[in-house]
Design a protein around this motif. Sequence first.
Motif, short mmCIF file in Angstrom:
data_model
loop_
_atom_site.label_atom_id
_atom_site.label_comp_id
_atom_site.label_asym_id
_atom_site.label_seq_id
_atom_site.Cartn_x
_atom_site.Cartn_y
_atom_site.Cartn_z
N CYS A 130 12.26 -16.24 21.29
CA CYS A 130 12.70 -17.31 20.40
C CYS A 130 14.13 -17.06 19.91
O CYS A 130 14.99 -17.93 19.99
CB CYS A 130 11.73 -17.39 19.22
SG CYS A 130 12.22 -18.55 17.94
N LEU B 237 12.23 -24.02 14.62
CA LEU B 237 11.76 -23.46 15.89
C LEU B 237 10.81 -22.32 15.58
O LEU B 237 11.21 -21.29 15.02
CB LEU B 237 12.94 -22.95 16.72
CG LEU B 237 12.60 -22.43 18.12
CD1 LEU B 237 12.13 -23.58 19.01
CD2 LEU B 237 13.81 -21.74 18.75
N TYR C 134 14.02 -22.81 23.05
CA TYR C 134 14.73 -23.97 23.55
C TYR C 134 14.73 -23.97 25.07
O TYR C 134 14.80 -22.91 25.71
CB TYR C 134 16.17 -23.98 23.01
CG TYR C 134 16.24 -24.30 21.54
CD1 TYR C 134 15.70 -25.48 21.05
CD2 TYR C 134 16.83 -23.42 20.64
CE1 TYR C 134 15.74 -25.78 19.70
CE2 TYR C 134 16.88 -23.71 19.29
CZ TYR C 134 16.33 -24.89 18.82
OH TYR C 134 16.37 -25.18 17.49
N ILE D 261 12.30 -28.54 23.70
CA ILE D 261 11.50 -27.42 23.20
C ILE D 261 10.39 -27.06 24.18
O ILE D 261 9.74 -27.93 24.74
CB ILE D 261 10.84 -27.79 21.85
CG1 ILE D 261 11.89 -28.24 20.83
CG2 ILE D 261 10.03 -26.61 21.31
CD1 ILE D 261 12.82 -27.16 20.37
#
Length: 256
Positions: free
Chosen positions: A19, A85, A91, A197
């Motif tokens: 992440c 997120l 992403y 995402i």
Amino acid sequence: MKVSIITVVFNGAEFVRDCIESVLSQTYTDIEYIIVDGKSTDGTVAIVQSYGTRIARFISEPDKGLYDAMNKGIHLATGDVIGLLNADDFYRHDRVIENMVATFERTDSDAVYGDMLYVDRTDTKKLKRYWRSGWYSENAFLWGWMPGHLSFFAKRWMYLQYGLFRLDMKSAADYELMLRFIHKHKAKLAYMDEVTIVMRVGGISNSSLQNRLRANREDQLAWQLNGLKPYMFTFWLKPLRKIKQYITKPPEIHIK
């Protein structure tokens, strides 16, 4: 345009590095990255701290759950735009934030959203679900529509003016917030027609019939709290719309 990205995590050592790397590798440079940890005990804190000043703000303390931690991050944020997120997710490519900012500037919108992929928790090349949010039309929430929450980037002033996540909404807090911003307060939206995402499977709201019924009741409460009147079928259209997400093939995508 300054962008604040907020990641909340609790005992996420297994995936949090993926992440973090997906945020730090973005081509857009004016990013304030905030990580809110719930006092992890599995090595998460050491992983985050290993990035030093590349993480703009980091706090590690007990919280009241996911949305309380998100609210803490929003309070810390100083960017013009706020994005969220989760620690298990990442992403899709390194130009997501760059493309998002360009969409804001081109459309002069209050919020921008895109599409999402759900993948196997350990093998991210195994696709499970494709959430194509599609173009928004007025009153779409009445027909069960909502964008993927983590693909939703909103101007910070909206949180300041219209409020943060309601902790009493439990798993429907994201739905209630977007209902409030978009349907009630008529935020001007822009759609990024691309997958932004990638999420590892593991959400709770649809994991059983009991949880789905509970989510349905929370969706109804979201409308009541905002003084809004849905159609009789609104709350059943929302889960029914998700069926298409399991059978629609996404565009050709190479997952890292």
